[in-house]
Design a protein around this motif. Structure first.
Motif, short mmCIF file in Angstrom:
data_model
loop_
_atom_site.label_atom_id
_atom_site.label_comp_id
_atom_site.label_asym_id
_atom_site.label_seq_id
_atom_site.Cartn_x
_atom_site.Cartn_y
_atom_site.Cartn_z
N GLY A 292 64.31 39.03 36.95
CA GLY A 292 64.71 39.74 35.74
C GLY A 292 65.20 38.86 34.62
N GLU A 293 66.35 39.25 34.07
CA GLU A 293 66.93 38.56 32.92
C GLU A 293 67.97 37.52 33.35
OE1 GLU A 293 65.72 39.25 29.87
OE2 GLU A 293 64.36 40.60 30.93
N SER A 294 67.83 37.04 34.58
CA SER A 294 68.87 36.15 35.14
C SER A 294 68.58 34.67 34.94
CB SER A 294 69.03 36.44 36.64
OG SER A 294 69.36 37.78 36.87
N THR A 295 67.62 34.32 34.10
CA THR A 295 67.16 32.93 34.06
C THR A 295 67.67 32.11 32.87
OG1 THR A 295 65.16 33.53 32.83
CG2 THR A 295 65.04 33.62 35.24
N GLU A 296 68.37 32.71 31.95
CA GLU A 296 68.73 32.01 30.72
C GLU A 296 69.57 30.77 30.95
OE1 GLU A 296 70.48 34.58 27.87
OE2 GLU A 296 68.72 35.87 27.67
N ASN A 297 70.42 30.78 31.98
CA ASN A 297 71.32 29.66 32.23
C ASN A 297 70.90 28.80 33.43
OD1 ASN A 297 73.45 29.98 30.15
ND2 ASN A 297 73.71 31.98 31.13
N LEU A 298 69.67 28.98 33.89
CA LEU A 298 69.19 28.17 35.01
C LEU A 298 69.21 26.69 34.65
CD1 LEU A 298 66.13 30.03 36.59
CD2 LEU A 298 68.16 29.22 37.79
N GLU A 299 69.74 25.88 35.56
CA GLU A 299 69.75 24.43 35.39
C GLU A 299 68.88 23.72 36.41
OE1 GLU A 299 73.81 23.19 35.48
OE2 GLU A 299 74.37 24.34 33.69
N VAL A 300 68.67 24.37 37.57
CA VAL A 300 67.87 23.78 38.64
C VAL A 300 66.91 24.82 39.20
CG1 VAL A 300 67.90 22.67 40.92
CG2 VAL A 300 69.76 22.22 39.28
N VAL A 301 65.63 24.48 39.25
CA VAL A 301 64.62 25.30 39.93
C VAL A 301 63.92 24.40 40.93
CG1 VAL A 301 62.46 26.57 39.71
CG2 VAL A 301 64.27 26.90 38.01
N ASP A 302 64.01 24.77 42.21
CA ASP A 302 63.46 23.96 43.30
C ASP A 302 62.58 24.86 44.16
OD1 ASP A 302 62.98 22.53 45.66
OD2 ASP A 302 64.92 21.53 45.61
N VAL A 303 61.28 24.67 44.08
CA VAL A 303 60.33 25.52 44.80
C VAL A 303 59.46 24.64 45.68
CG1 VAL A 303 58.42 27.14 44.57
CG2 VAL A 303 60.29 27.20 42.92
N SER A 304 59.41 24.96 46.98
CA SER A 304 58.59 24.17 47.90
C SER A 304 57.89 25.07 48.91
CB SER A 304 59.45 23.13 48.63
OG SER A 304 60.52 23.74 49.32
N ASN A 305 56.71 24.63 49.33
CA ASN A 305 55.93 25.37 50.35
C ASN A 305 55.80 26.84 49.98
OD1 ASN A 305 55.88 22.96 52.02
ND2 ASN A 305 58.00 23.43 52.51
N PHE A 306 55.29 27.08 48.80
CA PHE A 306 55.30 28.42 48.24
C PHE A 306 54.00 28.66 47.48
CE2 PHE A 306 57.14 31.43 44.90
CZ PHE A 306 57.27 32.50 45.77
N THR A 307 53.44 29.84 47.64
CA THR A 307 52.23 30.21 46.89
C THR A 307 52.64 30.93 45.62
OG1 THR A 307 50.92 30.40 48.92
CG2 THR A 307 50.07 31.51 46.95
N ARG B 222 66.57 20.24 36.06
CA ARG B 222 65.80 19.78 37.23
C ARG B 222 64.74 20.81 37.59
NH1 ARG B 222 68.18 16.07 41.21
NH2 ARG B 222 69.83 14.89 40.19
N LEU B 223 63.51 20.34 37.71
CA LEU B 223 62.40 21.20 38.12
C LEU B 223 61.65 20.50 39.25
CD1 LEU B 223 60.56 23.69 37.78
CD2 LEU B 223 59.27 22.37 36.07
N ARG B 224 61.56 21.19 40.38
CA ARG B 224 60.85 20.64 41.54
C ARG B 224 59.83 21.65 42.03
NH1 ARG B 224 61.72 20.44 47.36
NH2 ARG B 224 60.97 18.46 48.22
#
Length: 253
Positions: free
Chosen positions: A93-108, A126-128
């Motif tokens: 939803g609208e919860s992303t405005e203050n995101l500082e780290v996104v870490d995604v692995s083994n994901f389609t 940080r974006l992974r």
């Protein structure tokens, strides 16, 4: 939700390997908390997971299966980590405005949809994206869009199967990742494209301080695999002569 009602000031909640019994054919979990700041979910299988958390700062999902996962918050989320999760519909939803780290692995993922979901995260540092698989085989990570949407990005980690499109589209444009100081790049299956990809990314990170290269080396190596690894090593040695100020580290497994 009964647990959260009994503990109205709870800030951290870990849900691990829950055995959930439901009378309904559809397994649904609904949690609501105004105090919860950190939630960790591991080895959970649900049809639907609804989370309403106005103060949530950290969301970590690991080894889970959901048909639907929805987060309703008030923009306090700072860290989103998704590791080996299967989900058909993901909505934060609208919860992303203050995101500082996104870490995604083994994901389609469907890159366009996922990027749209986090595109308002102008504070992202940080974006992974590691071991990601694209729903559409013609999709690539659009790095030019990343440079525009995430101007504060300082740490970028990318590992996915490279195809010609990764070079044609992923590195198109004259964009610069001005604030990236640490770049982590990896392969699952090495190819001649990898060294070209590394070179293209280095050109677009003018203030880079550290480059870490991760690789998977099989025990039973064919002559072709050995030659590819040798060619890649030689390419990196030649390339780094142009970037003497950048620390280089190799991590093979």
């Amino acid at each position: 939700s009964l647990l959260l009602t009994v503990c109205p000031k709870i800030e951290f909640l870990a849900l691990v390997n829950l055995d959930i019994a439901m009378s309904d054919s559809q397994t649904t979990m609904e949690l609501s908390s105004s105090s919860l700041k950190n939630i960790y979910a591991e080895a959970i299988s649900l049809d639907k997971f609804m989370l309403e958390a106005d103060s949530l700062e950290t969301l970590h999902l690991k080894d889970c299966t959901f048909e639907v996962f929805e987060l309703v918050g008030k923009g306090t989320l700072r860290l989103l980590k998704i590791d080996d999760v299967s989900v058909i519909h993901l909505d934060i939803g609208e919860s992303t405005e203050n995101l500082e780290v996104v870490d995604v692995s083994n994901f389609t993922i469907m890159w366009a949809k996922f990027h749209h979901m986090i595109s308002r995260s102008s504070k992202l540092r940080r974006l992974r994206l590691w071991g990601v698989v694209f729903d559409d085989e013609d999709e690539v990570v659009d790095l030019e869009t990343i440079s525009v949407c995430f101007p504060l990005l300082s740490h970028l980690s990318l590992c996915y199967d490279l195809r010609d499109g990764a070079l044609q589209y992923g590195l198109q444009g004259l964009f610069q990742l001005e604030n990236v100081v640490v770049l982590e790049l990896g392969w699952t299956v090495i190819s001649d494209l990898f060294s070209q990809w590394v070179a293209g990314l280095l050109q677009r990170c003018p203030n880079l301080r550290k480059l870490v290269i991760y690789g998977v080396v099989s025990e039973a190596k064919t002559h072709e695999e050995c030659q590819l690894l040798a060619n890649f090593t030689s390419s990196v040695v030649r390339l780094m002569r142009k970037y003497m100020h950048v620390e280089v580290q190799f991590e093979y497994e």
